[in-house]
Design an enzyme around this catalytic site. Structure first.
Site, PDB file in Angstrom:
ATOM      1  N   HIS A  92       0.842  -1.212   0.000  1.00 53.46           N
ATOM      2  CA  HIS A  92       0.000   0.000   0.000  1.00 53.46           C
ATOM      3  C   HIS A  92       0.868   1.250   0.000  1.00 53.46           C
ATOM      4  O   HIS A  92       1.930   1.270   0.632  1.00 53.46           O
ATOM      5  CB  HIS A  92      -1.020  -0.002   1.141  1.00 53.46           C
ATOM      6  CG  HIS A  92      -0.449  -0.002   2.530  1.00 53.46           C
ATOM      7  ND1 HIS A  92      -0.147   1.162   3.205  1.00 53.46           N
ATOM      8  CD2 HIS A  92      -0.148  -1.008   3.388  1.00 53.46           C
ATOM      9  CE1 HIS A  92       0.309   0.864   4.412  1.00 53.46           C
ATOM     10  NE2 HIS A  92       0.330  -0.445   4.549  1.00 53.46           N
ATOM     11  N   ASP A 152      -0.284   4.429   0.811  1.00 54.93           N
ATOM     12  CA  ASP A 152      -0.681   5.440   1.807  1.00 54.93           C
ATOM     13  C   ASP A 152       0.059   5.158   3.108  1.00 54.93           C
ATOM     14  O   ASP A 152       0.583   4.059   3.313  1.00 54.93           O
ATOM     15  CB  ASP A 152      -2.198   5.396   2.041  1.00 54.93           C
ATOM     16  CG  ASP A 152      -2.644   4.078   2.627  1.00 54.93           C
ATOM     17  OD1 ASP A 152      -2.318   3.029   2.035  1.00 54.93           O
ATOM     18  OD2 ASP A 152      -3.286   4.067   3.693  1.00 54.93           O
ATOM     19  N   ASP A 206       6.399   1.077   6.529  1.00 58.12           N
ATOM     20  CA  ASP A 206       4.983   0.690   6.371  1.00 58.12           C
ATOM     21  C   ASP A 206       4.289   1.673   5.435  1.00 58.12           C
ATOM     22  O   ASP A 206       3.796   2.690   5.886  1.00 58.12           O
ATOM     23  CB  ASP A 206       4.315   0.663   7.746  1.00 58.12           C
ATOM     24  CG  ASP A 206       2.849   0.274   7.700  1.00 58.12           C
ATOM     25  OD1 ASP A 206       2.389  -0.201   6.662  1.00 58.12           O
ATOM     26  OD2 ASP A 206       2.166   0.479   8.726  1.00 58.12           O
ATOM     27  N   GLU A 252      -5.047   1.905   2.896  1.00 55.77           N
ATOM     28  CA  GLU A 252      -5.045   0.764   3.807  1.00 55.77           C
ATOM     29  C   GLU A 252      -5.122   1.219   5.249  1.00 55.77           C
ATOM     30  O   GLU A 252      -5.813   0.624   6.067  1.00 55.77           O
ATOM     31  CB  GLU A 252      -3.763  -0.063   3.583  1.00 55.77           C
ATOM     32  CG  GLU A 252      -3.778  -1.410   4.284  1.00 55.77           C
ATOM     33  CD  GLU A 252      -3.294  -1.374   5.726  1.00 55.77           C
ATOM     34  OE1 GLU A 252      -3.609  -2.300   6.474  1.00 55.77           O
ATOM     35  OE2 GLU A 252      -2.610  -0.417   6.123  1.00 55.77           O
ATOM     36  N   GLU A 253      -4.418   2.287   5.579  1.00 55.01           N
ATOM     37  CA  GLU A 253      -4.310   2.684   6.991  1.00 55.01           C
ATOM     38  C   GLU A 253      -5.629   3.204   7.557  1.00 55.01           C
ATOM     39  O   GLU A 253      -5.945   2.950   8.716  1.00 55.01           O
ATOM     40  CB  GLU A 253      -3.205   3.744   7.161  1.00 55.01           C
ATOM     41  CG  GLU A 253      -1.809   3.281   6.738  1.00 55.01           C
ATOM     42  CD  GLU A 253      -1.214   2.201   7.632  1.00 55.01           C
ATOM     43  OE1 GLU A 253      -1.878   1.757   8.575  1.00 55.01           O
ATOM     44  OE2 GLU A 253      -0.064   1.798   7.359  1.00 55.01           O
ATOM     45  N   HIS A 266       3.806   3.070  12.656  1.00 53.25           N
ATOM     46  CA  HIS A 266       2.689   3.814  13.272  1.00 53.25           C
ATOM     47  C   HIS A 266       3.171   4.713  14.421  1.00 53.25           C
ATOM     48  O   HIS A 266       2.411   5.529  14.908  1.00 53.25           O
ATOM     49  CB  HIS A 266       1.552   2.901  13.775  1.00 53.25           C
ATOM     50  CG  HIS A 266       0.849   2.156  12.674  1.00 53.25           C
ATOM     51  ND1 HIS A 266      -0.474   1.783  12.762  1.00 53.25           N
ATOM     52  CD2 HIS A 266       1.266   1.745  11.461  1.00 53.25           C
ATOM     53  CE1 HIS A 266      -0.819   1.146  11.646  1.00 53.25           C
ATOM     54  NE2 HIS A 266       0.233   1.109  10.835  1.00 53.25           N
TER      55      HIS A 266
HETATM   56 ZN    ZN Z   1       0.888  -1.321   6.400  1.00 56.99          ZN
END
Ligand code: ZN
Length: 449
Positions: A88, A90, A121, A152-153, A417
């Site tokens: 992904h 994003d 990520d 996705e996030e 994150h």
């Molecule tokens: Zn991810």
């Protein structure tokens, strides 16, 4: 394979430069953030894929969803397998920038790593896919199907799409590269994800709060009732006490206790809870966490018997247990408690999320074992992750015959994150080697049957 690693080493500087370029774009697909960077990241990824030999690149557009990038490379001959590559483009918002030692969207090199929001990520893994295709000059020994998500996030309607349109995801194996190693240098296949269930427990005992001196001792305190119920969820050792929940000894690899303590930020002197190896507590057994509690705050506490209270519970269940069944067991257990004879109201909060347990005995897994050993050496482990990924279940439902592989350039220590997210350049390189070696090994083993 030596030839392959030499090729990847020769490409590594360019791949890192492209990763920095991509990381510089704050492609946050959350409400309230500008949409232009998401489009900019999308366009850059499309350019990289086109350069890497991907054809028929298209944007799948769904309502309120950033475009999903699709494309393919036809198999080199009719008997070659097709591999779906997922990632992904994003990223999460940066969070509190004061906690960062670098600027989140200015990728910065620190001690063999690149720091920046989204660098691990999942932009590292997009670059892994690009690098693995480039290693074959865009003509890999397997067919390729690209599925790169752009939201996705935050979550989007795309999660349900593959299941409803299975033909668009036809493949023999998938590499879900939103993952990485349990520690840098230890090749890791993530073979299981736990399911998730949430419920709300409520207790109402009095019409309203009453003086604790006049009524306490006989009037049922709703908070005390709730706490009795919550205390019954675990036994004295900290294992979940709800009967019927599936629990198995974890047979794969995992963290040492010391690594886990460090990752979880557990204070010195604190014990861990539960019994059995860490994997069976974290991955192949149930866990119940009290994530919210409504009760008078200490600050505003009156000398009164509390008339009502409620709590939110988050339960993670065995990867192969039906989460609806796990939820029913939890609700029945709580309803059966009746502390002091007081009934509890238990309702589900949100739909249960299924876990995922990979079938690991197929040709693609054998090829992946070979490939990850090529990249990271003999210490290959099967691990699991605590969170559920709804899209994996949707893809599995769309293509029940396809083997699903989860690996990539991230590692457990990469702070995704959180502040100071980073990817190790060595892991990026090894992940490209692993994926390229997988294409070769899979094509070979598939041909042999
Ligand atoms: Zn991810």
């Amino acid at each position: 394979m030596d030839e392959l690693t030499t090729r990847v080493d020769g490409m590594l500087d360019d791949l890192c430069a492209e990763l920095r370029r991509l990381t510089r774009i704050p492609s946050i697909a959350f409400p309230g953030y500008p949409p232009e960077p998401v489009t900019e990241a999308h366009d850059l990824v499309v350019d990289l894929l086109r350069d890497a030999g991907v054809r028929d690149i298209a944007a799948l557009r769904l309502p309120d969803t950033s475009p999903v990038i699709t494309g393919h490379i036809p198999p080199p001959h009719p008997d070659a397998p097709t591999v779906l590559l997922y990632g992904h483009y994003d990223v999460q918002p940066a969070g509190d920038e004061a906690l960062w030692t670098t600027t989140p969207f200015e990728p910065t090199d620190v001690d063999g790593a690149i720091h920046g929001r989204g660098v691990a990520d999942d932009k590292s893994n997009l670059i892994v896919h690009v690098g693995a295709l480039r290693a074959f000059d865009g003509r890999p020994p397997v067919g390729i199907r690209i599925v790169f998500e752009g939201q996705e996030e935050y979550g989007s309607d795309f999660d349900d799409y593959p299941q409803a349109h299975p033909d668009e995801f036809a493949c023999d194996a998938m590499v879900i590269a939103d993952m990485g190693n349990i520690r840098p240098g230890t090749g890791t296949l993530t073979v299981a994800l736990r399911g998730v269930v949430e419920v709300i427990v409520e207790v109402h005992t009095l019409e309203e709060a009453r003086h604790s001196g006049n009524f306490g001792g006989a009037a049922p305190d709703a908070l005390l009732v709730l706490l009795h119920a919550l205390a019954a969820l675990h036994d004295a050792k900290g294992d979940v006490a709800v009967p019927g929940l599936r629990r198995e000894q974890w047979g794969g690899g995992g963290w040492s206790e010391e690594e886990f303590r460090r990752l979880a930020g557990i204070r010195d002197g604190m014990p861990l809870i539960g019994t059995g190896n860490l994997g069976s507590r974290l991955w192949s057994g149930p866990a119940i966490t009290v994530t919210g509690l409504d009760a008078p705050s200490v600050e505003r506490a009156a000398s009164a018997v509390v008339p009502s209270a409620r709590a939110k519970l988050n339960m993670r269940c065995h990867p192969a247990q039906d989460p609806a069944e796990a939820q029913r067991l939890l609700i029945e257990f709580l309803e059966g408690l009746r502390p002091f004879g007081v009934p509890l109201t238990v309702t589900q909060a949100g739909a249960p999320g299924s876990g995922f347990a990979a079938a690991t005995d197929g040709v693609a897994y054998a090829a992946a074992h070979e490939a990850l050993r090529t990249a990271w050496g003999e210490d290959l482990v099967h691990a699991a992750a605590g969170g559920s990924i709804p899209l994996v279940n949707s893809l599995a439902a769309a293509q029940p015959g396809a083997e699903i592989l989860l690996f990539g350039a991230q590692d457990s220590m990469c702070n995704l994150h959180g502040p100071n997210e980073r990817v190790l350049v060595s892991e990026l390189r090894d992940a490209v080697v692993a994926e390229a070696a997988f294409f070769t090994a899979y094509a070979e083993r598939f041909r042999r049957g």
